[in-house]
Design an enzyme around this catalytic site. Structure first.
Site: not given
Length: 306
Positions: A40, A65, A91, A211, A213-215
């Site tokens: 934003d 992203i 980030n 979260y 598994v994504s990390k």
């Protein structure tokens, strides 16, 4: 106005929290132009005003992203204005609220994996070609991003961990692991297939398997990216991932043991590592704790998150 040759740093998702603090640190210590980015633009401009009051002078560019065209616009702008990129701090990420209804569990997993893993990886594919020699890339991961967090039923979990830490793991193979997890979540048998079940392990927590598994995926991707960099003709490209600690941010519901400035410290330390030489030992492809210690991502042990 072109400023080709100026060193350039970009921090994704940096209008607040750890990303905002990383911009603060880099503005104070990085010899070059630092870009604060945000989805934003209004929020990003407001963050810019706050930093200006502190005597800091970042530049700004809109970046979402989740929107490929937004990343492409940033790439083209950096090439036209500066000729390349020297520091990239990834980030930007999402985590779903603690009270996300269980019926929205699968949808939350899909969205989390998309933003935190797939869209971060896509942003890297777009921005990596414009990295200059000696560039530094930092992926923000988590203590949840350690391989030992793949902690479902054994021996299935052990088999998954072996696949994640394979020394020749490719991006398509890593994507296949992500899709297997999403499919297991849809079927409701993810724990039986070896994937973590945070509620089963801790009754006082909320479903945050997406979260985790994504990390883990981002931490594994770090190792894959460094192998790519090692074969790149550009000199001395490095990428590392960092666990920032238990930081007081919106993601932790303003709980935690660290300020955002403390949470950004290790990431900025990695971002400003000097050119490699025989006289120094710059981390490459490492999993780094918030206190700057390099942790064995495959075997552990995990230090205290505090």
């Amino acid at each position: 106005m072109s400023s080709a040759g100026t060193r350039v740093a970009v921090v994704t998702g940096s209008n607040k929290g750890i990303g905002y603090a990383a911009v603060m640190e880099l503005c104070a210590k990085f010899d070059g132009t630092v870009y604060l980015t945000s989805r934003d633009e209004g929020r990003g401009r407001k963050a810019m005003e706050e930093l200006e009051k502190l005597g800091l002078h970042p530049a700004y560019h809109q970046l979402d992203i989740d929107d490929e065209s937004s990343v492409l616009k940033l790439r083209d702008f950096l090439v036209d204005t500066h000729g390349g990129l020297d520091v990239l701090v990834n980030n930007a990420a999402i985590i779903f609220p603690m009270m996300t209804p269980r019926e929205e569990f699968v949808e939350s997993i899909r969205k989390t994996i998309d933003t935190n893993f797939y869209h971060t990886m896509r942003a890297c594919k777009i921005l990596f070609p414009i990295l200059r020699p000696h560039a530094r890339v930092v992926h923000l991961t988590s203590d949840d991003g350690h391989l030992l967090k793949i902690s479902g039923r054994e021996p299935e979990a052990a088999a998954l961990r072996q696949r994640f830490c394979a020394p020749d793991l490719t991006e398509p193979e890593l994507c296949q692991l992500m899709e297997e997890f999403i499919e297991a979540a849809k079927n409701g048998d993810y724990y039986e297939r070896g994937w973590p079940d945070s509620v089963k392990e801790r009754e006082d927590t909320w479903p945050n398997e997406g979260y985790i598994v994504s990390k883990v995926g981002i931490s594994a991707l770090t190792r894959t990216h460094q192998r790519q960099f090692d074969q790149d003709p550009r000199e001395d490209l490095t990428v590392n991932c960092v666990h920032p600690g238990y930081v007081v941010t919106d993601a932790t519901y303003q709980k935690g043991e660290k300020t955002i400035q403390e949470g950004a410290e290790a990431a900025c330390w990695l971002a400003m590592q000097p050119p490699s030489s025989s006289a120094n030992n710059v981390p490459k492809g490492a999993y780094v704790w918030h206190d700057k210690q390099l942790v064995d991502w495959v075997n552990g042990p995990l230090p205290s998150i505090y």
